[in-house]
Design a protein around this motif. Structure first.
Motif, PDB file in Angstrom:
ATOM      1  N   GLU A   1       1.024  -1.221   0.017  1.00 20.11           N
ATOM      2  CA  GLU A   1      -0.039  -0.054   0.115  1.00 20.11           C
ATOM      3  C   GLU A   1       0.725   1.328  -0.071  1.00 20.11           C
ATOM      4  O   GLU A   1       2.046   1.334   0.832  1.00 20.11           O
ATOM      5  N   PHE A   2       0.648   2.291  -0.861  1.00 17.28           N
ATOM      6  CA  PHE A   2       1.282   3.217  -1.115  1.00 17.28           C
ATOM      7  C   PHE A   2       0.650   4.428  -0.624  1.00 17.28           C
ATOM      8  O   PHE A   2      -0.598   4.761  -0.903  1.00 17.28           O
ATOM      9  N   PHE A   3       1.119   5.504   0.338  1.00 17.27           N
ATOM     10  CA  PHE A   3       0.456   6.753   0.927  1.00 17.27           C
ATOM     11  C   PHE A   3       1.288   7.765   0.353  1.00 17.27           C
ATOM     12  O   PHE A   3       2.419   7.876   0.364  1.00 17.27           O
ATOM     13  N   THR A   4       0.282   8.568  -0.229  1.00 14.08           N
ATOM     14  CA  THR A   4       0.995  10.028  -0.689  1.00 14.08           C
ATOM     15  C   THR A   4       0.856  11.276   0.168  1.00 14.08           C
ATOM     16  O   THR A   4      -0.288  10.989   1.096  1.00 14.08           O
ATOM     17  N   ALA A   5       1.161  12.364  -0.070  1.00  7.41           N
ATOM     18  CA  ALA A   5       0.898  13.354   0.746  1.00  7.41           C
ATOM     19  C   ALA A   5      -0.693  13.882   0.547  1.00  7.41           C
ATOM     20  O   ALA A   5      -1.365  13.885  -0.305  1.00  7.41           O
ATOM     21  N   GLY A   6      -1.129  13.882   1.852  1.00  4.76           N
ATOM     22  CA  GLY A   6      -2.669  14.494   1.882  1.00  4.76           C
ATOM     23  C   GLY A   6      -3.524  13.226   1.926  1.00  4.76           C
ATOM     24  O   GLY A   6      -4.700  13.636   2.202  1.00  4.76           O
ATOM     25  N   GLY A   7      -2.921  12.006   1.826  1.00  4.56           N
ATOM     26  CA  GLY A   7      -3.996  10.950   1.876  1.00  4.56           C
ATOM     27  C   GLY A   7      -4.252  10.240   3.280  1.00  4.56           C
ATOM     28  O   GLY A   7      -3.071   9.680   3.863  1.00  4.56           O
ATOM     29  N   ALA A   8      -5.471  10.051   3.722  1.00  4.23           N
ATOM     30  CA  ALA A   8      -5.471   9.318   5.024  1.00  4.23           C
ATOM     31  C   ALA A   8      -5.516   7.768   4.903  1.00  4.23           C
ATOM     32  O   ALA A   8      -5.135   7.205   5.600  1.00  4.23           O
ATOM     33  N   LEU A   9      -5.962   7.527   3.578  1.00  2.00           N
ATOM     34  CA  LEU A   9      -5.922   6.312   3.383  1.00  2.00           C
ATOM     35  C   LEU A   9      -5.012   5.974   2.042  1.00  2.00           C
ATOM     36  O   LEU A   9      -4.618   6.949   1.565  1.00  2.00           O
ATOM     37  N   GLY A  10      -4.704   4.666   1.840  1.00  2.00           N
ATOM     38  CA  GLY A  10      -3.626   4.327   0.901  1.00  2.00           C
ATOM     39  C   GLY A  10      -4.225   4.775  -0.519  1.00  2.00           C
ATOM     40  O   GLY A  10      -5.388   4.602  -0.838  1.00  2.00           O
ATOM     41  N   ASP A  11      -3.410   5.628  -1.174  1.00  2.00           N
ATOM     42  CA  ASP A  11      -3.924   6.000  -2.505  1.00  2.00           C
ATOM     43  C   ASP A  11      -3.484   4.769  -3.481  1.00  2.00           C
ATOM     44  O   ASP A  11      -4.387   4.817  -4.661  1.00  2.00           O
ATOM     45  N   LEU A  12      -2.920   3.925  -3.334  1.00  2.00           N
ATOM     46  CA  LEU A  12      -2.729   2.753  -4.227  1.00  2.00           C
ATOM     47  C   LEU A  12      -2.503   1.377  -3.387  1.00  2.00           C
ATOM     48  O   LEU A  12      -1.488   1.493  -2.589  1.00  2.00           O
ATOM     49  N   LYS A  13      -3.154   0.210  -3.559  1.00  2.00           N
ATOM     50  CA  LYS A  13      -3.187  -0.895  -3.058  1.00  2.00           C
ATOM     51  C   LYS A  13      -2.835  -2.153  -4.283  1.00  2.00           C
ATOM     52  O   LYS A  13      -3.602  -2.073  -5.307  1.00  2.00           O
ATOM     53  N   ILE A  14      -1.673  -2.923  -4.066  1.00  2.00           N
ATOM     54  CA  ILE A  14      -1.612  -3.862  -4.927  1.00  2.00           C
ATOM     55  C   ILE A  14      -1.449  -5.139  -4.052  1.00  2.00           C
ATOM     56  O   ILE A  14      -0.608  -5.409  -3.367  1.00  2.00           O
ATOM     57  N   SER A  15      -2.573  -5.906  -4.326  1.00  2.00           N
ATOM     58  CA  SER A  15      -2.641  -7.050  -3.686  1.00  2.00           C
ATOM     59  C   SER A  15      -2.339  -8.352  -4.446  1.00  2.00           C
ATOM     60  O   SER A  15      -2.467  -8.177  -5.834  1.00  2.00           O
ATOM     61  N   GLY A  16      -1.683  -9.354  -3.876  1.00  2.00           N
ATOM     62  CA  GLY A  16      -1.555 -10.605  -4.665  1.00  2.00           C
ATOM     63  C   GLY A  16      -0.169 -10.762  -5.299  1.00  2.00           C
ATOM     64  O   GLY A  16       0.216 -11.312  -6.457  1.00  2.00           O
ATOM     65  N   ILE A  17       0.694 -10.041  -4.548  1.00  2.00           N
ATOM     66  CA  ILE A  17       2.335 -10.434  -5.049  1.00  2.00           C
ATOM     67  C   ILE A  17       2.900 -11.201  -3.822  1.00  2.00           C
ATOM     68  O   ILE A  17       2.652 -11.033  -2.794  1.00  2.00           O
ATOM     69  N   SER A  18       4.066 -11.605  -4.142  1.00  2.00           N
ATOM     70  CA  SER A  18       4.616 -12.402  -3.317  1.00  2.00           C
ATOM     71  C   SER A  18       5.366 -11.503  -2.186  1.00  2.00           C
ATOM     72  O   SER A  18       5.342 -10.624  -2.334  1.00  2.00           O
ATOM     73  N   LYS A  19       5.461 -12.005  -0.945  1.00  2.00           N
ATOM     74  CA  LYS A  19       5.837 -11.624   0.220  1.00  2.00           C
ATOM     75  C   LYS A  19       7.516 -10.953  -0.213  1.00  2.00           C
ATOM     76  O   LYS A  19       7.677  -9.679   0.239  1.00  2.00           O
ATOM     77  N   GLU A  20       8.128 -11.728  -0.789  1.00  2.00           N
ATOM     78  CA  GLU A  20       9.773 -11.448  -1.305  1.00  2.00           C
ATOM     79  C   GLU A  20       9.481 -10.257  -1.792  1.00  2.00           C
ATOM     80  O   GLU A  20      10.366  -9.102  -1.657  1.00  2.00           O
ATOM     81  N   GLU A  21       8.537 -10.360  -2.957  1.00  2.00           N
ATOM     82  CA  GLU A  21       8.503  -9.230  -3.904  1.00  2.00           C
ATOM     83  C   GLU A  21       8.274  -8.098  -3.471  1.00  2.00           C
ATOM     84  O   GLU A  21       8.518  -6.958  -3.961  1.00  2.00           O
ATOM     85  N   GLY A  22       7.120  -8.074  -2.625  1.00  2.00           N
ATOM     86  CA  GLY A  22       6.248  -6.988  -2.097  1.00  2.00           C
ATOM     87  C   GLY A  22       7.574  -6.093  -0.973  1.00  2.00           C
ATOM     88  O   GLY A  22       7.424  -4.997  -1.065  1.00  2.00           O
ATOM     89  N   GLU A  23       8.364  -6.873  -0.435  1.00  2.00           N
ATOM     90  CA  GLU A  23       9.389  -6.212   0.525  1.00  2.00           C
ATOM     91  C   GLU A  23      10.445  -5.575  -0.521  1.00  2.00           C
ATOM     92  O   GLU A  23      11.106  -4.411  -0.055  1.00  2.00           O
ATOM     93  N   ARG A  24      10.670  -6.207  -1.574  1.00  2.00           N
ATOM     94  CA  ARG A  24      11.565  -5.413  -2.607  1.00  2.00           C
ATOM     95  C   ARG A  24      11.171  -4.390  -3.049  1.00  2.00           C
ATOM     96  O   ARG A  24      11.829  -3.515  -3.377  1.00  2.00           O
ATOM     97  N   LEU A  25       9.880  -4.333  -3.327  1.00  2.00           N
ATOM     98  CA  LEU A  25       9.252  -3.254  -3.957  1.00  2.00           C
ATOM     99  C   LEU A  25       9.329  -1.913  -2.708  1.00  2.00           C
ATOM    100  O   LEU A  25       9.431  -0.885  -3.544  1.00  2.00           O
ATOM    101  N   LYS A  26       8.963  -2.245  -1.831  1.00  2.00           N
ATOM    102  CA  LYS A  26       8.727  -1.287  -0.795  1.00  2.00           C
ATOM    103  C   LYS A  26      10.228  -0.784  -0.524  1.00  2.00           C
ATOM    104  O   LYS A  26      10.518   0.514  -0.614  1.00  2.00           O
ATOM    105  N   ALA A  27      11.300  -1.462  -0.603  1.00  2.00           N
ATOM    106  CA  ALA A  27      12.837  -1.132  -0.412  1.00  2.00           C
ATOM    107  C   ALA A  27      13.097  -0.230  -1.553  1.00  2.00           C
ATOM    108  O   ALA A  27      13.629   0.859  -1.288  1.00  2.00           O
ATOM    109  N   TYR A  28      12.684  -0.835  -2.769  1.00  2.00           N
ATOM    110  CA  TYR A  28      13.189   0.147  -3.775  1.00  2.00           C
ATOM    111  C   TYR A  28      12.237   1.739  -3.869  1.00  2.00           C
ATOM    112  O   TYR A  28      12.917   2.682  -4.153  1.00  2.00           O
ATOM    113  N   VAL A  29      11.101   1.682  -3.535  1.00  2.00           N
ATOM    114  CA  VAL A  29      10.439   2.958  -3.651  1.00  2.00           C
ATOM    115  C   VAL A  29      10.677   3.782  -2.389  1.00  2.00           C
ATOM    116  O   VAL A  29      10.865   5.005  -2.721  1.00  2.00           O
TER     117      VAL A  29
END
Length: 198
Positions: free
Chosen positions: A139-167
């Motif tokens: 889940e990605f939170f942008t400036a001014g957003g109380a809720l997540g502005d973008l949710k990507i469900s259904g990716i592997s845990k390892e890939e999710g952590e790599r994506l988080k680290a990259y961003v």
């Protein structure tokens, strides 16, 4: 004088073709289990008047209407399964140098673009069912957003952590130049203020 010339749409730059990455194949199983639970509930709800009528014979409704209600429930379940399972295939995301794109939808399709310089923080979490299959939601939170502005469900845990680290790495890189510019502007304004007082 104010000038507002018309722009020829054909002269606009072409959008680059994006290769979207599909969600993890196991996510279809997760959606299937959720659909099974929802389908059982809908079928029980739609057939309950028919069952109640044949047990108690107290509802002032003809059998045709009772069967029609059951039929509507079955039709709803079929449509829900087709749209949901097909929707999983249509979803995908792409990572670019400055942003992330997420596409979704069958009847009404949409693409969400989140620039990294707008992202404030990223969260990776697992629901009970996702955890069983080793998947997660990012889940990605942008400036001014109380809720997540973008949710990507259904990716592997390892890939999710790599994506988080990259961003997060991208966020850090974009913040440093902004801080340098602000510091430079602050110093320049202080020098001007001192010169004015002298």
């Amino acid at each position: 004088m104010f000038d507002n010339k018309q722009i020829d749409i054909s002269t606009l730059p072409q959008v680059a073709q994006v290769d979207f990455k599909n969600l993890h194949p196991k996510y279809k199983t997760v959606v299937g289990i959720r659909l099974l639970i929802a389908s059982i509930f809908i079928l029980l709800l739609s057939s309950s008047p028919y069952i109640f009528q044949h047990i108690t014979n107290s509802l002032p409704i003809s059998d045709i209407w009772l069967v029609s209600i059951c039929g509507v429930g079955v039709l709803l379940v079929i449509l829900m399964c087709i749209i949901s399972l097909k929707g999983v295939q249509m979803k995908g995301y792409a990572l670019r140098e400055h942003d992330i794109i997420y596409k979704t939808g069958i009847i009404s399709r949409s693409q969400t673009v989140i620039p990294f310089n707008r992202v404030q923080h990223v969260v990776v979490y697992e629901g009970a069912l996702l955890r069983v299959f080793g998947l997660c939601t990012v889940e990605f939170f942008t400036a001014g957003g109380a809720l997540g502005d973008l949710k990507i469900s259904g990716i592997s845990k390892e890939e999710g952590e790599r994506l988080k680290a990259y961003v997060i790495q991208k966020i850090t890189k974009s913040v440093k130049p902004a801080l340098i510019v602000e510091e430079k502007e602050y110093k320049e304004s202080e020098i001007e203020r001192i010169n004015e007082t002298e």
